[in-house]
Motif scaffolding. Structure first.
Motif, short mmCIF file in Angstrom:
data_model
loop_
_atom_site.label_atom_id
_atom_site.label_comp_id
_atom_site.label_asym_id
_atom_site.label_seq_id
_atom_site.Cartn_x
_atom_site.Cartn_y
_atom_site.Cartn_z
N LEU A 103 0.83 -1.22 0.00
CA LEU A 103 0.00 0.00 0.00
C LEU A 103 0.86 1.26 0.00
O LEU A 103 0.52 2.25 -0.65
N PHE B 144 -0.85 5.10 -0.91
CA PHE B 144 -1.95 5.37 0.03
C PHE B 144 -1.42 6.17 1.22
O PHE B 144 -0.26 6.07 1.60
N ILE C 128 -3.85 3.42 5.45
CA ILE C 128 -3.09 2.17 5.63
C ILE C 128 -3.34 1.59 7.01
O ILE C 128 -3.56 0.40 7.16
#
Length: 135
Positions: free
Chosen positions: A98, A103, A108
């Protein structure tokens, strides 16, 4: 639910698993081999003061000894420890993916927490079902 057996049968089977004679166990407990024989044949029970020492020698916890249960490798503690370890490893992997995808940290952390909880529940459920199907 585990199959319960008599305390004597449990002492006998665990002693044999450890390749001990009745005399070996008796010497460690400072009792006679005849006393151990009587316990194993359920003629009488060990003195309550000896139970913790018997449990330690035979690698049982005290509750399992008293209730006549063999220790299994899939007890609840092992199950939880395995589930948490698996979930943590997976979470670290997902977190790194991620982060590479860009992100934000808040997103996350939310996804990470939900993923760990979900994986833990799935693993515990799977192992419990597997254990039940074996019984």
């Amino acid at each position: 639910m585990p199959n319960n057996i008599s305390i004597g049968s449990l002492i006998s089977s665990k002693r044999k698993e450890k390749n001990m004679t009745q005399n070996d166990l008796a010497l460690k407990l400072n009792v006679t081999d005849k006393a151990v024989s009587k316990w194993e044949r359920d003629i009488c029970f060990p003195d309550v003061a000896l139970l913790p020492e018997i449990a330690e020698i035979l690698d049982l916890n005290l509750e399992d000894l008293i209730l006549g249960r063999k220790k299994t490798s899939s007890n609840l503690f092992d199950l939880v420890l395995t589930a948490v370890s698996f979930a943590m490893g997976t979470a670290v992997f997902i977190l790194s993916v991620l982060e590479r995808l860009g992100f934000s940290n808040d997103s996350i952390q939310s996804i990470d927490l939900l993923g760990m909880c979900g994986l833990g529940i799935i693993l515990i459920s799977f192992k419990s079902l597997k254990k039940i199907s074996k019984e």
